[in-house]
Write a protein that holds these residues in place. Structure first.
Motif, PDB file in Angstrom:
ATOM      1  N   LYS A 195       0.824  -1.203   0.000  1.00  0.00           N
ATOM      2  CA  LYS A 195       0.000   0.000   0.000  1.00  0.00           C
ATOM      3  C   LYS A 195       0.860   1.255   0.000  1.00  0.00           C
ATOM      4  O   LYS A 195       0.524   2.242  -0.615  1.00  0.00           O
ATOM      5  CB  LYS A 195      -0.929  -0.003   1.207  1.00  0.00           C
ATOM      6  N   ARG A 196       1.990   1.202   0.681  1.00  0.00           N
ATOM      7  CA  ARG A 196       2.878   2.356   0.740  1.00  0.00           C
ATOM      8  C   ARG A 196       3.397   2.693  -0.654  1.00  0.00           C
ATOM      9  O   ARG A 196       3.477   3.856  -1.035  1.00  0.00           O
ATOM     10  CB  ARG A 196       4.053   2.085   1.668  1.00  0.00           C
ATOM     11  N   GLN A 197       3.730   1.677  -1.444  1.00  0.00           N
ATOM     12  CA  GLN A 197       4.214   1.908  -2.800  1.00  0.00           C
ATOM     13  C   GLN A 197       3.142   2.563  -3.666  1.00  0.00           C
ATOM     14  O   GLN A 197       3.445   3.429  -4.472  1.00  0.00           O
ATOM     15  CB  GLN A 197       4.643   0.601  -3.451  1.00  0.00           C
ATOM     16  N   LYS A 198       1.935   2.183  -3.474  1.00  0.00           N
ATOM     17  CA  LYS A 198       0.869   2.750  -4.293  1.00  0.00           C
ATOM     18  C   LYS A 198       0.639   4.213  -3.940  1.00  0.00           C
ATOM     19  O   LYS A 198       0.272   4.999  -4.788  1.00  0.00           O
ATOM     20  CB  LYS A 198      -0.417   1.955  -4.120  1.00  0.00           C
ATOM     21  N   ARG A 199       0.862   4.576  -2.685  1.00  0.00           N
ATOM     22  CA  ARG A 199       0.656   5.955  -2.283  1.00  0.00           C
ATOM     23  C   ARG A 199       1.750   6.869  -2.804  1.00  0.00           C
ATOM     24  O   ARG A 199       1.495   7.979  -3.191  1.00  0.00           O
ATOM     25  CB  ARG A 199       0.589   6.063  -0.759  1.00  0.00           C
ATOM     26  N   ASN A 200       2.993   6.403  -2.802  1.00  0.00           N
ATOM     27  CA  ASN A 200       4.101   7.247  -3.229  1.00  0.00           C
ATOM     28  C   ASN A 200       4.534   6.848  -4.637  1.00  0.00           C
ATOM     29  O   ASN A 200       5.451   6.066  -4.824  1.00  0.00           O
ATOM     30  CB  ASN A 200       5.261   7.151  -2.245  1.00  0.00           C
ATOM     31  N   GLN A 201       3.889   7.429  -5.606  1.00  0.00           N
ATOM     32  CA  GLN A 201       4.124   7.045  -6.989  1.00  0.00           C
ATOM     33  C   GLN A 201       5.466   7.544  -7.508  1.00  0.00           C
ATOM     34  O   GLN A 201       6.044   6.925  -8.398  1.00  0.00           O
ATOM     35  CB  GLN A 201       2.992   7.554  -7.863  1.00  0.00           C
ATOM     36  N   ILE A 202       5.980   8.638  -6.962  1.00  0.00           N
ATOM     37  CA  ILE A 202       7.270   9.163  -7.400  1.00  0.00           C
ATOM     38  C   ILE A 202       8.385   8.175  -7.054  1.00  0.00           C
ATOM     39  O   ILE A 202       9.228   7.855  -7.897  1.00  0.00           O
ATOM     40  CB  ILE A 202       7.537  10.545  -6.771  1.00  0.00           C
ATOM     41  N   GLU A 203       8.393   7.680  -5.827  1.00  0.00           N
ATOM     42  CA  GLU A 203       9.397   6.683  -5.422  1.00  0.00           C
ATOM     43  C   GLU A 203       9.270   5.418  -6.271  1.00  0.00           C
ATOM     44  O   GLU A 203      10.275   4.827  -6.670  1.00  0.00           O
ATOM     45  CB  GLU A 203       9.227   6.303  -3.954  1.00  0.00           C
ATOM     46  N   ARG A 204       8.064   5.033  -6.523  1.00  0.00           N
ATOM     47  CA  ARG A 204       7.827   3.817  -7.302  1.00  0.00           C
ATOM     48  C   ARG A 204       8.316   3.977  -8.739  1.00  0.00           C
ATOM     49  O   ARG A 204       8.929   3.071  -9.302  1.00  0.00           O
ATOM     50  CB  ARG A 204       6.345   3.475  -7.288  1.00  0.00           C
ATOM     51  N   ALA A 205       8.088   5.150  -9.331  1.00  0.00           N
ATOM     52  CA  ALA A 205       8.553   5.403 -10.692  1.00  0.00           C
ATOM     53  C   ALA A 205      10.078   5.359 -10.744  1.00  0.00           C
ATOM     54  O   ALA A 205      10.666   4.785 -11.664  1.00  0.00           O
ATOM     55  CB  ALA A 205       8.046   6.756 -11.185  1.00  0.00           C
ATOM     56  N   PHE A 206      10.740   5.944  -9.732  1.00  0.00           N
ATOM     57  CA  PHE A 206      12.196   5.932  -9.700  1.00  0.00           C
ATOM     58  C   PHE A 206      12.717   4.499  -9.599  1.00  0.00           C
ATOM     59  O   PHE A 206      13.610   4.102 -10.348  1.00  0.00           O
ATOM     60  CB  PHE A 206      12.720   6.759  -8.526  1.00  0.00           C
ATOM     61  N   SER A 207      12.150   3.718  -8.688  1.00  0.00           N
ATOM     62  CA  SER A 207      12.656   2.353  -8.492  1.00  0.00           C
ATOM     63  C   SER A 207      12.381   1.477  -9.710  1.00  0.00           C
ATOM     64  O   SER A 207      13.213   0.649 -10.084  1.00  0.00           O
ATOM     65  CB  SER A 207      12.078   1.722  -7.227  1.00  0.00           C
ATOM     66  N   LYS A 208      11.233   1.667 -10.376  1.00  0.00           N
ATOM     67  CA  LYS A 208      10.953   0.895 -11.589  1.00  0.00           C
ATOM     68  C   LYS A 208      11.927   1.277 -12.702  1.00  0.00           C
ATOM     69  O   LYS A 208      12.416   0.419 -13.443  1.00  0.00           O
ATOM     70  CB  LYS A 208       9.516   1.116 -12.059  1.00  0.00           C
ATOM     71  N   GLY A 209      12.229   2.566 -12.819  1.00  0.00           N
ATOM     72  CA  GLY A 209      13.198   3.005 -13.810  1.00  0.00           C
ATOM     73  C   GLY A 209      14.592   2.502 -13.496  1.00  0.00           C
ATOM     74  O   GLY A 209      15.338   2.088 -14.389  1.00  0.00           O
ATOM     75  N   TYR A 210      14.951   2.510 -12.209  1.00  0.00           N
ATOM     76  CA  TYR A 210      16.258   2.013 -11.781  1.00  0.00           C
ATOM     77  C   TYR A 210      16.395   0.534 -12.138  1.00  0.00           C
ATOM     78  O   TYR A 210      17.412   0.111 -12.695  1.00  0.00           O
ATOM     79  CB  TYR A 210      16.429   2.227 -10.277  1.00  0.00           C
ATOM     80  N   ASN A 211      15.369  -0.233 -11.843  1.00  0.00           N
ATOM     81  CA  ASN A 211      15.404  -1.668 -12.162  1.00  0.00           C
ATOM     82  C   ASN A 211      15.513  -1.908 -13.665  1.00  0.00           C
ATOM     83  O   ASN A 211      16.228  -2.808 -14.095  1.00  0.00           O
ATOM     84  CB  ASN A 211      14.175  -2.371 -11.595  1.00  0.00           C
ATOM     85  N   ALA A 212      14.820  -1.100 -14.440  1.00  0.00           N
ATOM     86  CA  ALA A 212      14.908  -1.242 -15.895  1.00  0.00           C
ATOM     87  C   ALA A 212      16.323  -0.932 -16.374  1.00  0.00           C
ATOM     88  O   ALA A 212      16.858  -1.607 -17.250  1.00  0.00           O
ATOM     89  CB  ALA A 212      13.906  -0.318 -16.579  1.00  0.00           C
ATOM     90  N   GLY A 213      16.950   0.079 -15.784  1.00  0.00           N
ATOM     91  CA  GLY A 213      18.316   0.434 -16.150  1.00  0.00           C
ATOM     92  C   GLY A 213      19.311  -0.645 -15.776  1.00  0.00           C
ATOM     93  O   GLY A 213      20.225  -0.963 -16.545  1.00  0.00           O
ATOM     94  N   ILE A 214      19.156  -1.207 -14.590  1.00  0.00           N
ATOM     95  CA  ILE A 214      20.045  -2.270 -14.123  1.00  0.00           C
ATOM     96  C   ILE A 214      19.952  -3.488 -15.045  1.00  0.00           C
ATOM     97  O   ILE A 214      20.942  -4.142 -15.339  1.00  0.00           O
ATOM     98  CB  ILE A 214      19.685  -2.673 -12.671  1.00  0.00           C
ATOM     99  N   GLU A 215      18.747  -3.779 -15.504  1.00  0.00           N
ATOM    100  CA  GLU A 215      18.534  -4.953 -16.351  1.00  0.00           C
ATOM    101  C   GLU A 215      18.915  -4.706 -17.804  1.00  0.00           C
ATOM    102  O   GLU A 215      18.840  -5.608 -18.623  1.00  0.00           O
ATOM    103  CB  GLU A 215      17.069  -5.389 -16.258  1.00  0.00           C
ATOM    104  N   GLY A 216      19.303  -3.471 -18.135  1.00  0.00           N
ATOM    105  CA  GLY A 216      19.754  -3.160 -19.482  1.00  0.00           C
ATOM    106  C   GLY A 216      18.639  -2.894 -20.477  1.00  0.00           C
ATOM    107  O   GLY A 216      18.859  -2.931 -21.677  1.00  0.00           O
TER     108      GLY A 216
END
Length: 67
Positions: free
Chosen positions: A2-23
């Motif tokens: 639920k915390r992730q759904k509330r803070n969409q900015i943090e979630r967008a950053f972490s999803k982008g970070y994971n995409a970058g790490i995975e190439g």
């Protein structure tokens, strides 16, 4: 979860970070424009830099938990 759904900015950053790490390509950003796109791309750039610098999985997880 639920915390992730509330803070969409943090979630967008972490999803982008994971995409970058995975190439994955930055063109796969799910956001069309605005602040969320910029945040996702910032995470993606940081993820790519960490991937190129050879960070291991433990360092990557620690970095995401600090954001």
């Amino acid at each position: 979860m639920k915390r992730q759904k509330r803070n969409q900015i943090e979630r967008a950053f972490s999803k982008g970070y994971n995409a970058g790490i995975e190439g994955r390509s930055r063109s796969l950003c799910p956001h069309e424009n605005g602040n969320m796109r910029q945040t996702w791309l910032s995470g993606w750039r940081e993820g790519r830099e960490d991937h190129w610098d050879g960070f291991n999985r433990a360092a990557q997880a620690q970095k995401l938990s600090n954001f």
